[in-house]
Design an enzyme around this catalytic site. Structure first.
Site, PDB file in Angstrom:
ATOM      1  N   GLY A 150       0.831  -1.161   0.069  1.00 46.21           N
ATOM      2  CA  GLY A 150       0.038   0.089  -0.060  1.00 46.21           C
ATOM      3  C   GLY A 150       0.738   1.281  -0.033  1.00 46.21           C
ATOM      4  CD  GLU A 193       0.573  -9.353   1.362  1.00 46.90           C
ATOM      5  OE1 GLU A 193       0.675 -10.452   1.701  1.00 46.90           O
ATOM      6  OE2 GLU A 193      -0.199  -8.406   1.184  1.00 46.90           O
ATOM      7  N   PRO A 194       4.745  -5.162  -0.555  1.00 46.68           N
ATOM      8  CG  PRO A 194       7.019  -4.533  -0.867  1.00 46.68           C
ATOM      9  CD  PRO A 194       6.082  -5.366  -0.140  1.00 46.68           C
ATOM     10  N   GLY A 195       3.953  -3.647  -3.652  1.00 49.01           N
ATOM     11  CA  GLY A 195       3.992  -3.727  -5.186  1.00 49.01           C
ATOM     12  C   GLY A 195       4.440  -2.289  -5.941  1.00 49.01           C
ATOM     13  NE  ARG A 196      -0.074   2.493  -6.124  1.00 49.93           N
ATOM     14  CZ  ARG A 196      -1.011   2.299  -6.953  1.00 49.93           C
ATOM     15  NH1 ARG A 196      -0.966   2.768  -8.189  1.00 49.93           N
ATOM     16  NH2 ARG A 196      -2.186   1.808  -6.487  1.00 49.93           N
ATOM     17  NE  ARG A 240      -2.571   2.756 -11.585  1.00 50.95           N
ATOM     18  CZ  ARG A 240      -2.752   4.104 -11.104  1.00 50.95           C
ATOM     19  NH1 ARG A 240      -2.035   4.989 -11.736  1.00 50.95           N
ATOM     20  NH2 ARG A 240      -2.783   4.326  -9.886  1.00 50.95           N
ATOM     21  CB  CYS A 260     -14.212   2.698 -30.964  1.00 54.48           C
ATOM     22  SG  CYS A 260     -13.341   2.445 -32.428  1.00 54.48           S
TER      23      CYS A 260
HETATM   24  N1  LLP Z   1      -1.274  -6.942  -0.800  1.00 51.52           N
HETATM   25  C1  LLP Z   1      -2.519  -7.086  -1.027  1.00 51.52           C
HETATM   26  C2  LLP Z   1      -3.377  -8.125  -0.314  1.00 51.52           C
HETATM   27  C3  LLP Z   1      -3.268  -6.344  -2.069  1.00 51.52           C
HETATM   28  O1  LLP Z   1      -4.679  -6.482  -2.339  1.00 51.52           O
HETATM   29  C4  LLP Z   1      -2.246  -5.334  -2.715  1.00 51.52           C
HETATM   30  C5  LLP Z   1      -2.935  -4.682  -3.896  1.00 51.52           C
HETATM   31  C6  LLP Z   1      -0.969  -5.419  -2.362  1.00 51.52           C
HETATM   32  C7  LLP Z   1      -0.680  -6.209  -1.416  1.00 51.52           C
HETATM   33  C8  LLP Z   1      -0.039  -4.523  -2.890  1.00 51.52           C
HETATM   34  O2  LLP Z   1      -0.407  -3.075  -2.795  1.00 51.52           O
HETATM   35  P1  LLP Z   1       0.453  -1.937  -3.238  1.00 51.52           P
HETATM   36  O3  LLP Z   1       1.733  -1.904  -2.449  1.00 51.52           O
HETATM   37  O4  LLP Z   1       0.916  -2.245  -4.656  1.00 51.52           O
HETATM   38  O5  LLP Z   1      -0.175  -0.629  -3.171  1.00 51.52           O
HETATM   39  N2  LLP Z   1      -5.196  -1.259  -9.887  1.00 51.52           N
HETATM   40  C9  LLP Z   1      -4.803  -0.271  -8.871  1.00 51.52           C
HETATM   41  C10 LLP Z   1      -4.253  -0.819  -7.497  1.00 51.52           C
HETATM   42  C11 LLP Z   1      -4.960  -2.267  -7.045  1.00 51.52           C
HETATM   43  C12 LLP Z   1      -4.151  -2.789  -5.551  1.00 51.52           C
HETATM   44  C13 LLP Z   1      -4.825  -4.094  -5.442  1.00 51.52           C
HETATM   45  N3  LLP Z   1      -4.164  -4.477  -4.105  1.00 51.52           N
HETATM   46  C14 LLP Z   1      -4.109   0.909  -9.474  1.00 51.52           C
HETATM   47  O6  LLP Z   1      -3.797   0.671 -10.595  1.00 51.52           O
HETATM   48  O7  LLP Z   1      -3.852   1.667  -8.505  1.00 51.52           O
END
Ligand code: LLP
Length: 418
Positions: A239, A273-276, A312, A342
């Site tokens: 997050g 659980e970092p992603g973004r 997005r 379209c």
């Molecule tokens: N853990 C869980 C259980 C999650 O559902 C998520 C993201 C993450 C970790 C990773 O979160 P992050 O660190 O990336 O914020 N498509 C949307 C974002 C959806 C996020 C879904 N869950 C966007 O483009 O902003």
């Protein structure tokens, strides 16, 4: 973003000019910087080095095998949400005992696959799911390690579509049922309750929602332990936000500084659980101007990337900075940057000030490493674009551009129509 920078008016990724990549692979394409990815992984993981922890990269943000392999090489794990993501991370060589499996709707086949693989744990989101995991584990003669995902009901102060920790959201087990759910889970013969999990939302730009949510979880950990259940893991999800425009999200060090004192003496392994925050600013989408057009009171730049490539802006009205790949001194104009699809919702930017652009020139859509390629589709029968990884002065195509034959793979015309 300092691995994407101008050298003599030409935008580069590390030591490679973006124009030169476009000449080789065509447009549009996604482009990632190896250097940025490594730096972000290390900065994040390093921030928590004072306590036992597992950084499980959120695969949904970017699931390219090369990116996952890089995560594996750095010794980190994966947060997955489907059998498909499990397949990907195993292909990339991520160790099964570093995999955590989240999601509200795991089906029995996916549960079986994960149990046979020997993942570290499931993050469980409901009583019925718990029962389903127990049933599959009994059938396989295995024990399933689970963490209960609790919905702490805090406001992450982010876009409503990516807020997940409010009680109205579909995610997690409501706080008021959490204790009884843990106790009930521990009674199931093939379940071992090993932790609690939360994930309150994405693109958070403040530390306080994390702190509030963790505080709520700490009370639960204590209560669960009082019932004789030995929790070993506290999973605080992902997050952490990034800067798309002028946001000033906390550095991972700030997050760690706020959280670690709360966890002192708790004797748990922290799971993250970092992603973004890892990939978001490590990637861009490069697109070419096809046409310029003056509408009635509007100017359009029609580019070759569209909402199927980067959803997005259309889905969340998300802002992505756009830069001309070759810097120019031409006057700025206000334009909508739109794709060929379209749909009126097919735009990458609206009312954006950009230098006057001409057909054939390149634009870079910044901060497009996360939830970008992974959310791409084939809408309008558009082949998905390639992904390129730059390391220093080398470029590597890490996913080839799809061809038309890919678009019809698996489709069949029944005999009665022949
Ligand atoms: N853990 C869980 C259980 C999650 O559902 C998520 C993201 C993450 C970790 C990773 O979160 P992050 O660190 O990336 O914020 N498509 C949307 C974002 C959806 C996020 C879904 N869950 C966007 O483009 O902003």
């Amino acid at each position: 973003m300092n691995d994407f920078r101008f050298v003599d008016d030409e935008l580069h990724c590390e030591g490679v000019s973006i124009t030169s990549i476009a000449e080789k692979v065509g447009t549009p394409f996604y482009l990632y910087s190896h250097e940025t990815l490594c730096r972000h992984l290390q900065a994040f993981d390093g921030a928590f080095s004072d306590i036992p922890h597992l950084t499980a990269f959120a695969v949904k943000s970017n699931s390219n095998l090369a990116v996952l392999k890089l995560v594996a090489n750095q010794g980190m794990g994966a947060d997955i949400v489907s059998g498909g993501e499990l397949y990907r991370v195993l292909q990339a060589g991520i160790a099964p005992d570093k995999i955590v499996f989240a999601g509200v709707g795991k089906d029995p086949e996916e549960i079986k696959y994960a149990l046979e693989t020997g993942i570290r744990m499931f993050n469980v989101e409901s009583g019925e799911e718990l029962q389903a995991i127990n049933d599959v584990a009994v059938r396989l003669g295995k024990k399933a390690r689970v963490a209960l995902r609790v919905n702490p009901d805090v406001d992450p102060q982010t876009h409503p579509y990516i807020a997940t920790g409010l009680k109205k959201s579909k995610f997690g087990i409501g706080s008021k049922f959490a204790l009884e759910s843990c106790v009930a889970a521990a009674k199931l013969s093939a379940i071992e309750v090993v932790g609690v999990h939360m994930h309150i939302g994405s693109q958070l730009t403040k530390v306080s929602p994390f702190v509030d949510a963790v505080k709520r979880l700490l009370g639960l950990v204590e209560q669960v332990r009082d019932r004789g259940i030995e929790l070993q893991y506290l999973n605080i999800g992902g997050g952490l936000g990034i800067s798309y425009a002028d946001e000033t999200p906390p550095h991972p060090d700030d997050l760690a500084a706020a959280l670690l004192p709360l966890l002192k003496g708790l004797n748990v392994t922290l799971v993250l659980e970092p992603g973004r925050v890892i990939v978001g600013n490590a990637g861009i989408l490069v697109t070419k101007v096809l046409y310029t057009k003056d509408g009635d009171g509007k100017r359009f730049l029609i580019v070759d990337a569209a909402m199927n490539d980067l959803l997005r802006p259309s889905l969340y009205e998300a802002y992505h900075e756009i830069r001309a790949v070759t810097r120019t001194k031409r006057d700025a104009v206000v334009v909508d940057v739109v794709g060929p699809i379209c749909e009126s919702g097919d735009f990458l930017a609206k009312d954006r000030e950009l230098p006057e652009m001409k057909s054939g020139e390149l634009l870079a859509v910044m901060s497009a490493g996360a939830y970008a390629f992974t959310m791409a589709s084939n809408y309008n029968a558009r082949p998905r674009v390639p992904e390129v990884l730059v390391r220093d002065t080398e470029m590597h195509v890490i996913r080839a551009r799809e061809v038309y034959a890919d678009l019809v793979r698996g489709e069949q015309i029944p005999a009665f129509l022949q």
